[in-house]
Design a protein around this motif. Structure first.
Motif, short mmCIF file in Angstrom:
data_model
loop_
_atom_site.label_atom_id
_atom_site.label_comp_id
_atom_site.label_asym_id
_atom_site.label_seq_id
_atom_site.Cartn_x
_atom_site.Cartn_y
_atom_site.Cartn_z
N ILE A 1 6.19 -0.82 7.50
CA ILE A 1 4.88 -0.53 6.90
C ILE A 1 3.88 -0.11 7.97
CG2 ILE A 1 2.91 -1.60 5.73
CD1 ILE A 1 5.02 -3.30 4.17
N ALA A 2 3.87 -0.80 9.10
CA ALA A 2 2.94 -0.47 10.17
C ALA A 2 3.14 0.97 10.65
CB ALA A 2 3.10 -1.45 11.33
N ALA A 3 4.41 1.38 10.79
CA ALA A 3 4.70 2.74 11.23
C ALA A 3 4.31 3.77 10.18
CB ALA A 3 6.19 2.87 11.57
N THR A 4 4.61 3.48 8.92
CA THR A 4 4.25 4.39 7.83
C THR A 4 2.74 4.53 7.72
OG1 THR A 4 6.24 3.80 6.58
CG2 THR A 4 4.42 4.79 5.34
N ARG A 5 2.05 3.39 7.82
CA ARG A 5 0.59 3.39 7.71
C ARG A 5 -0.05 4.26 8.80
NH1 ARG A 5 -4.18 0.94 9.00
NH2 ARG A 5 -5.42 0.18 7.24
N ALA A 6 0.44 4.10 10.04
CA ALA A 6 -0.11 4.89 11.15
C ALA A 6 0.13 6.39 10.94
CB ALA A 6 0.52 4.43 12.46
N ALA A 7 1.31 6.74 10.44
CA ALA A 7 1.62 8.14 10.21
C ALA A 7 0.75 8.73 9.10
CB ALA A 7 3.10 8.30 9.87
N LEU A 8 0.56 7.96 8.03
CA LEU A 8 -0.25 8.44 6.92
C LEU A 8 -1.71 8.60 7.33
CD1 LEU A 8 1.19 6.28 3.99
CD2 LEU A 8 1.43 8.74 4.28
N ARG A 9 -2.21 7.65 8.09
CA ARG A 9 -3.60 7.75 8.54
C ARG A 9 -3.80 8.96 9.44
NH1 ARG A 9 -7.53 2.80 9.69
NH2 ARG A 9 -9.43 4.00 9.97
N ALA A 10 -2.84 9.21 10.32
CA ALA A 10 -2.94 10.37 11.20
C ALA A 10 -2.91 11.67 10.41
CB ALA A 10 -1.81 10.34 12.22
N ARG A 11 -2.10 11.68 9.34
CA ARG A 11 -1.96 12.90 8.54
C ARG A 11 -3.19 13.15 7.66
NH1 ARG A 11 2.75 12.15 4.76
NH2 ARG A 11 3.75 11.83 6.78
N GLN A 12 -3.71 12.08 7.02
CA GLN A 12 -4.80 12.23 6.06
C GLN A 12 -6.18 12.12 6.72
OE1 GLN A 12 -4.50 12.91 2.77
NE2 GLN A 12 -2.28 12.89 2.78
N GLY A 13 -6.26 11.42 7.85
CA GLY A 13 -7.54 11.15 8.48
C GLY A 13 -8.21 9.89 7.96
N TRP A 14 -7.66 9.28 6.94
CA TRP A 14 -8.18 8.04 6.36
C TRP A 14 -7.05 7.39 5.57
CZ3 TRP A 14 -8.05 7.61 0.97
CH2 TRP A 14 -7.85 8.81 0.28
N ILE A 15 -7.21 6.12 5.27
CA ILE A 15 -6.21 5.44 4.45
C ILE A 15 -6.88 4.33 3.65
CG2 ILE A 15 -5.55 3.74 6.21
CD1 ILE A 15 -2.61 4.12 5.17
N MET A 16 -6.44 4.17 2.41
CA MET A 16 -6.81 3.02 1.58
C MET A 16 -5.52 2.32 1.21
SD MET A 16 -9.68 4.12 -1.16
CE MET A 16 -11.17 4.99 -0.72
N ASP A 17 -5.37 1.08 1.63
CA ASP A 17 -4.16 0.36 1.27
C ASP A 17 -4.48 -1.09 0.97
OD1 ASP A 17 -4.73 -0.32 3.93
OD2 ASP A 17 -2.63 -0.47 4.52
N ILE A 18 -3.53 -1.77 0.42
CA ILE A 18 -3.66 -3.16 -0.01
C ILE A 18 -2.26 -3.74 -0.02
CG2 ILE A 18 -3.52 -2.45 -2.44
CD1 ILE A 18 -5.25 -4.83 -3.18
N TYR A 19 -2.15 -5.06 0.18
CA TYR A 19 -0.82 -5.66 0.11
C TYR A 19 -0.90 -7.08 -0.41
CZ TYR A 19 -2.15 -7.15 4.90
OH TYR A 19 -2.80 -7.64 6.02
N LEU A 20 0.22 -7.51 -0.95
CA LEU A 20 0.36 -8.86 -1.48
C LEU A 20 1.45 -9.56 -0.68
CD1 LEU A 20 0.53 -9.86 -5.23
CD2 LEU A 20 2.31 -10.67 -3.66
N LEU A 21 1.15 -10.78 -0.25
CA LEU A 21 2.09 -11.62 0.48
C LEU A 21 2.42 -12.85 -0.35
CD1 LEU A 21 0.16 -11.54 3.88
CD2 LEU A 21 2.24 -10.25 3.38
N ARG A 22 3.69 -13.20 -0.40
CA ARG A 22 4.07 -14.39 -1.17
C ARG A 22 5.09 -15.20 -0.39
NH1 ARG A 22 4.93 -12.65 -6.82
NH2 ARG A 22 2.71 -13.05 -6.95
N LYS A 23 4.83 -16.50 -0.31
CA LYS A 23 5.75 -17.38 0.35
C LYS A 23 6.83 -17.85 -0.62
CE LYS A 23 3.06 -19.35 4.15
NZ LYS A 23 2.51 -20.59 4.76
N ALA A 24 8.05 -17.96 -0.13
CA ALA A 24 9.13 -18.49 -0.95
C ALA A 24 8.87 -19.96 -1.23
CB ALA A 24 10.46 -18.31 -0.24
N PRO A 25 9.25 -20.44 -2.42
CA PRO A 25 9.09 -21.87 -2.74
C PRO A 25 9.80 -22.74 -1.72
CG PRO A 25 9.70 -20.62 -4.70
CD PRO A 25 9.87 -19.69 -3.53
N GLN A 26 9.14 -23.81 -1.34
CA GLN A 26 9.74 -24.72 -0.35
C GLN A 26 10.78 -25.60 -1.03
OE1 GLN A 26 8.95 -24.61 2.97
NE2 GLN A 26 7.78 -22.80 2.39
#
Length: 245
Positions: A220-245
């Motif tokens: 994701i970090a690599a894709t994000r950097a490439a997209l930002r370089a190509r578009q000049g801006w980026i809007m993104d969001i992400y969801l993180l979820r921990k596995a049940p203990q």
């Protein structure tokens, strides 16, 4: 009197507008569109949305978006918001000297991690009306076809800055991260965490990725950097979820 209509427009797809939002745009006497020097595409997208849904001629006026500056974050934001409110007031006074309805198109929903309502509060002589829109949180979970919360679990919505400085929020099962200028997920111990990420949600260039954070994070970090370089801006969001203990 000026009536300021803050209209949630989703994430850039004209199909994300509600019927109420379309009606509000068509009832406006003036539509204000901010132009940012580093992201002119955002103004073009707003104008394209207007072209897609307006059924009557409504004047569309672009104004230069003030730039935030200063070392102290809070002071800089307050000064920036004052400048934006001043720009709105100046445009309304110039183009609607006798008053009327001014519409501002707000990405997502004006109520969620957006400062438009706080800026509008700086104009006490202006009547404010808010039209809700599809949030980027809804667009993200829909794009990945996942529920927002785990069964009987809690969800915390935070920013990249807070995740980076404070780490995983206590007692949270699921964390939604907005306004991340970098990749704050890289500061977390990835063990047991899954990420669902999306950029330009609802737009033709939409990009998605998901998987265990240890594997998907670098991708994701690599894709994000490439997209930002190509578009000049980026809007993104992400969801993180921990596995049940």
């Amino acid at each position: 009197m000026i009536v300021l209509q803050l209209i949630g427009i989703g994430t850039g797809n004209p199909a994300h507008l509600t019927g109420e939002a379309i009606a509000a745009l068509n009832a406006a006497d003036l539509i204000l569109v901010p132009r940012k020097e580093n992201a002119p595409d955002l103004a073009d997208l707003r104008e394209a949305i207007c072209a897609a849904v307006l059924t009557r001629p409504v004047p569309i006026i672009a104004f230069d978006m003030p730039v935030r500056a200063g070392e102290d974050y809070v002071q800089a934001v307050h000064a920036w918001h004052d400048a934006i409110a001043g720009a709105w007031r100046a445009a309304a006074a110039t183009h609607l000297p006798r008053g009327g309805k001014v519409a501002l198109l707000v990405w997502g929903d004006p109520s969620l991690y957006d400062s438009t309502l706080r800026i509008a509060a700086r104009l006490p002589d202006v009547s404010v009306r808010m039209v809700p829109g599809i949030t980027s949180v809804q667009a993200l979970t829909a794009a990945h076809a996942i529920p927002l919360n785990p069964l009987a679990g809690a969800v915390t919505i935070t920013t990249g800055r807070l995740l980076r400085s404070h780490g995983w929020p206590p007692e949270a099962d699921t964390v939604v991260v907005m306004l991340d200028g970098g990749c704050a997920f890289e500061t977390l111990d990835p063990v047991g965490i899954t990420i669902w990420w999306g950029a330009y949600l609802g737009m033709p260039q939409q990009a998605l990725d998901q998987g265990p954070l240890a594997e998907a994070g670098p991708r994701i970090a690599a894709t994000r950097a490439a997209l930002r370089a190509r578009q000049g801006w980026i809007m993104d969001i992400y969801l993180l979820r921990k596995a049940p203990q």
